[in-house]
Design a protein around this motif. Structure first.
Motif, PDB file in Angstrom:
ATOM      1  N   ARG A   1      22.071 -33.886  -3.257  1.00 20.15           N
ATOM      2  CA  ARG A   1      20.844 -33.795  -4.061  1.00 20.15           C
ATOM      3  C   ARG A   1      20.824 -32.525  -4.908  1.00 20.15           C
ATOM      4  N   ILE A   2      21.152 -31.387  -4.272  1.00 23.97           N
ATOM      5  CA  ILE A   2      21.110 -30.110  -4.986  1.00 23.97           C
ATOM      6  C   ILE A   2      22.164 -30.072  -6.097  1.00 23.97           C
ATOM      7  N   SER A   3      23.373 -30.516  -5.781  1.00 26.13           N
ATOM      8  CA  SER A   3      24.456 -30.455  -6.766  1.00 26.13           C
ATOM      9  C   SER A   3      24.199 -31.408  -7.925  1.00 26.13           C
ATOM     10  N   CYS A   4      23.671 -32.584  -7.625  1.00 23.90           N
ATOM     11  CA  CYS A   4      23.377 -33.553  -8.685  1.00 23.90           C
ATOM     12  C   CYS A   4      22.310 -33.008  -9.639  1.00 23.90           C
ATOM     13  N   ASP A   5      21.283 -32.401  -9.083  1.00 25.89           N
ATOM     14  CA  ASP A   5      20.228 -31.815  -9.921  1.00 25.89           C
ATOM     15  C   ASP A   5      20.786 -30.702 -10.804  1.00 25.89           C
ATOM     16  N   ALA A   6      21.640 -29.851 -10.221  1.00 28.85           N
ATOM     17  CA  ALA A   6      22.222 -28.741 -10.982  1.00 28.85           C
ATOM     18  C   ALA A   6      23.134 -29.260 -12.095  1.00 28.85           C
ATOM     19  N   TYR A   7      23.899 -30.300 -11.797  1.00 25.15           N
ATOM     20  CA  TYR A   7      24.798 -30.905 -12.783  1.00 25.15           C
ATOM     21  C   TYR A   7      23.997 -31.497 -13.935  1.00 25.15           C
ATOM     22  N   ARG A   8      22.962 -32.245 -13.615  1.00 20.99           N
ATOM     23  CA  ARG A   8      22.165 -32.899 -14.657  1.00 20.99           C
ATOM     24  C   ARG A   8      21.364 -31.898 -15.481  1.00 20.99           C
ATOM     25  N   ASP A   9      20.986 -30.783 -14.861  1.00 20.66           N
ATOM     26  CA  ASP A   9      20.258 -29.757 -15.614  1.00 20.66           C
ATOM     27  C   ASP A   9      21.071 -29.272 -16.816  1.00 20.66           C
ATOM     28  N   ILE A  10      22.379 -29.213 -16.643  1.00 23.61           N
ATOM     29  CA  ILE A  10      23.245 -28.771 -17.738  1.00 23.61           C
ATOM     30  C   ILE A  10      23.639 -29.935 -18.637  1.00 23.61           C
ATOM     31  N   VAL A  11      24.203 -30.971 -18.053  1.00 28.09           N
ATOM     32  CA  VAL A  11      24.817 -32.050 -18.832  1.00 28.09           C
ATOM     33  C   VAL A  11      23.789 -32.973 -19.480  1.00 28.09           C
ATOM     34  N   ARG A  12      22.701 -33.253 -18.779  1.00 28.64           N
ATOM     35  CA  ARG A  12      21.718 -34.222 -19.282  1.00 28.64           C
ATOM     36  C   ARG A  12      20.489 -33.572 -19.911  1.00 28.64           C
ATOM     37  N   GLU A  13      20.020 -32.499 -19.305  1.00 27.82           N
ATOM     38  CA  GLU A  13      18.726 -31.952 -19.699  1.00 27.82           C
ATOM     39  C   GLU A  13      18.814 -30.836 -20.736  1.00 27.82           C
ATOM     40  N   ASP A  14      19.917 -30.139 -20.787  1.00 28.69           N
ATOM     41  CA  ASP A  14      20.035 -29.009 -21.717  1.00 28.69           C
ATOM     42  C   ASP A  14      20.439 -29.533 -23.107  1.00 28.69           C
ATOM     43  N   LYS A  15      19.570 -29.356 -24.085  1.00 27.79           N
ATOM     44  CA  LYS A  15      19.817 -29.877 -25.429  1.00 27.79           C
ATOM     45  C   LYS A  15      20.980 -29.176 -26.116  1.00 27.79           C
ATOM     46  N   ARG A  16      21.383 -28.035 -25.599  1.00 27.60           N
ATOM     47  CA  ARG A  16      22.513 -27.314 -26.184  1.00 27.60           C
ATOM     48  C   ARG A  16      23.856 -27.916 -25.799  1.00 27.60           C
ATOM     49  N   PHE A  17      23.855 -28.771 -24.782  1.00 27.94           N
ATOM     50  CA  PHE A  17      25.124 -29.165 -24.180  1.00 27.94           C
ATOM     51  C   PHE A  17      25.996 -30.017 -25.098  1.00 27.94           C
ATOM     52  N   VAL A  18      25.458 -31.078 -25.668  1.00 25.97           N
ATOM     53  CA  VAL A  18      26.285 -31.967 -26.488  1.00 25.97           C
ATOM     54  C   VAL A  18      26.898 -31.238 -27.677  1.00 25.97           C
ATOM     55  N   PRO A  19      26.122 -30.455 -28.446  1.00 27.13           N
ATOM     56  CA  PRO A  19      26.755 -29.691 -29.534  1.00 27.13           C
ATOM     57  C   PRO A  19      27.838 -28.735 -29.030  1.00 27.13           C
ATOM     58  N   TYR A  20      27.585 -28.114 -27.872  1.00 27.20           N
ATOM     59  CA  TYR A  20      28.588 -27.204 -27.309  1.00 27.20           C
ATOM     60  C   TYR A  20      29.851 -27.958 -26.915  1.00 27.20           C
ATOM     61  N   PHE A  21      29.687 -29.065 -26.227  1.00 26.46           N
ATOM     62  CA  PHE A  21      30.825 -29.861 -25.765  1.00 26.46           C
ATOM     63  C   PHE A  21      31.685 -30.325 -26.936  1.00 26.46           C
ATOM     64  N   ARG A  22      31.046 -30.791 -27.984  1.00 28.79           N
ATOM     65  CA  ARG A  22      31.787 -31.331 -29.123  1.00 28.79           C
ATOM     66  C   ARG A  22      32.495 -30.258 -29.939  1.00 28.79           C
TER      67      ARG A  22
ATOM     68  N   LEU B   1      30.998 -28.204 -11.430  1.00 27.19           N
ATOM     69  CA  LEU B   1      29.602 -27.952 -11.790  1.00 27.19           C
ATOM     70  C   LEU B   1      28.647 -28.565 -10.760  1.00 27.19           C
ATOM     71  N   GLY B   2      27.779 -27.756 -10.213  1.00 34.96           N
ATOM     72  CA  GLY B   2      26.824 -28.193  -9.202  1.00 34.96           C
ATOM     73  C   GLY B   2      27.245 -27.879  -7.779  1.00 34.96           C
ATOM     74  N   VAL B   3      28.546 -27.741  -7.556  1.00 34.34           N
ATOM     75  CA  VAL B   3      29.051 -27.499  -6.201  1.00 34.34           C
ATOM     76  C   VAL B   3      28.600 -26.135  -5.688  1.00 34.34           C
ATOM     77  N   GLY B   4      28.789 -25.122  -6.517  1.00 28.99           N
ATOM     78  CA  GLY B   4      28.436 -23.768  -6.088  1.00 28.99           C
ATOM     79  C   GLY B   4      26.959 -23.607  -5.807  1.00 28.99           C
ATOM     80  N   GLU B   5      26.109 -24.213  -6.658  1.00 25.44           N
ATOM     81  CA  GLU B   5      24.666 -24.112  -6.450  1.00 25.44           C
ATOM     82  C   GLU B   5      24.252 -24.724  -5.115  1.00 25.44           C
ATOM     83  N   ALA B   6      24.844 -25.888  -4.792  1.00 28.39           N
ATOM     84  CA  ALA B   6      24.487 -26.567  -3.546  1.00 28.39           C
ATOM     85  C   ALA B   6      24.922 -25.763  -2.320  1.00 28.39           C
ATOM     86  N   ILE B   7      26.164 -25.324  -2.318  1.00 25.69           N
ATOM     87  CA  ILE B   7      26.685 -24.580  -1.164  1.00 25.69           C
ATOM     88  C   ILE B   7      25.972 -23.242  -1.013  1.00 25.69           C
TER      89      ILE B   7
END
Length: 267
Positions: A47-68, A117-123
């Protein structure tokens, strides 16, 4: 990966020997049955890792421009790498990418973001809470869990945030995207320290002599390919000459192949 493992007779024999040894070893190895407490802990970590992962990849509007901009993702479609299109929809975002190009893009820049991504936050959240001893016992007693953590540690050891930072310097120009890149590399550093805390190691992969030797031998060569790739991407994205573009695409494909072979995880 098929060609890498089975493309030559001696490699194919070695690969089959490894597979056979692994199957026989697993057949004769006792694996503890996960306890209800361990299962609950895995649910918490998930649960914790999934939330942390989605916070960056899905929720952060900066991510797609950065990735591309920071990876060769945009160029994959034109280079026709693989048997299928890189995207399910040509106009889609991250969610439209197929799994292999998604991983492949981050492997090229040596950040390997989807793996950790997300692993460190959860552990870290568990280690800083009342269940820290339970998590440490899981790592020492439950081989399925420790193997997963060790695989993350292996990928972190292969990663080079300084190389990813060079791609940002060369290719990322939007201020918001630049700040996200710095933030992601900070998460990477925090994940490294968290994994070391859980495993008790003083350096990543310290108990894997083969990995350490591989990194020492191949990193100097792959580092050069990364520098060349970042420069090639910069020139390609600013190219207006058809003949020069063809040469640059050939050069880019060469660096992509070399980095993929050097990293050894995908490609």
């Amino acid at each position: 990966m098929i060609n890498q493992n089975f493309g030559f007779k001696d490699r194919a024999e070695r690969t089959m020997n490894i597979y056979t040894a692994a199957v026989v070893s697993e057949h004769h190895t006792h694996r503890p049955t996960p306890t209800p407490e361990w299962r609950d802990m895995m649910a918490t970590l998930s649960r914790i890792s999934c939330d942390a992962y989605r916070d960056i990849v899905r929720e952060d509007k900066r991510f797609v421009p950065y990735f591309r901009s920071a990876t060769p993702e945009q160029e994959f479609a034109e280079l026709k790498i693989g048997s299928r299109p890189a995207k399910r929809k040509a106009s889609g975002g991250v969610e439209s990418l197929r799994a292999i190009p998604w991983i492949f893009a981050w492997t090229q820049t040596r950040l390997n973001l989807p793996t950790w991504l997300g692993v460190g936050e959860a552990i870290r959240e568990v280690l800083d809470g009342p269940d820290a001893d339970k998590l440490r016992s899981m790592y020492s007693e439950w081989t399925s869990f420790s193997t997963t953590v060790d695989l993350v540690e292996m990928v972190l050891a292969k990663s080079e945030p300084s190389i990813a930072a060079h791609y940002d310097t060369m290719l990322v120009h939007e201020e918001d995207a630049v700040s996200l890149g710095k933030h992601v590399r900070k998460i990477h550093a925090n994940t490294e320290s968290t994994i070391l805390d859980l495993t008790g190691h003083t350096m990543l992969g310290e108990d894997n002599a083969v990995l350490q030797r591989q990194l020492q031998v191949r990193n100097p060569y792959v580092d050069c390919l990364n520098i060349l790739q970042a420069e090639t991407l910069l020139r390609l994205r600013n190219c207006n000459d058809a003949e020069e573009e063809k040469i640059l695409k050939d050069a880019l494909l060469t660096t992509i192949t070399g980095i993929a072979n050097g990293m050894g995880n995908t490609g």
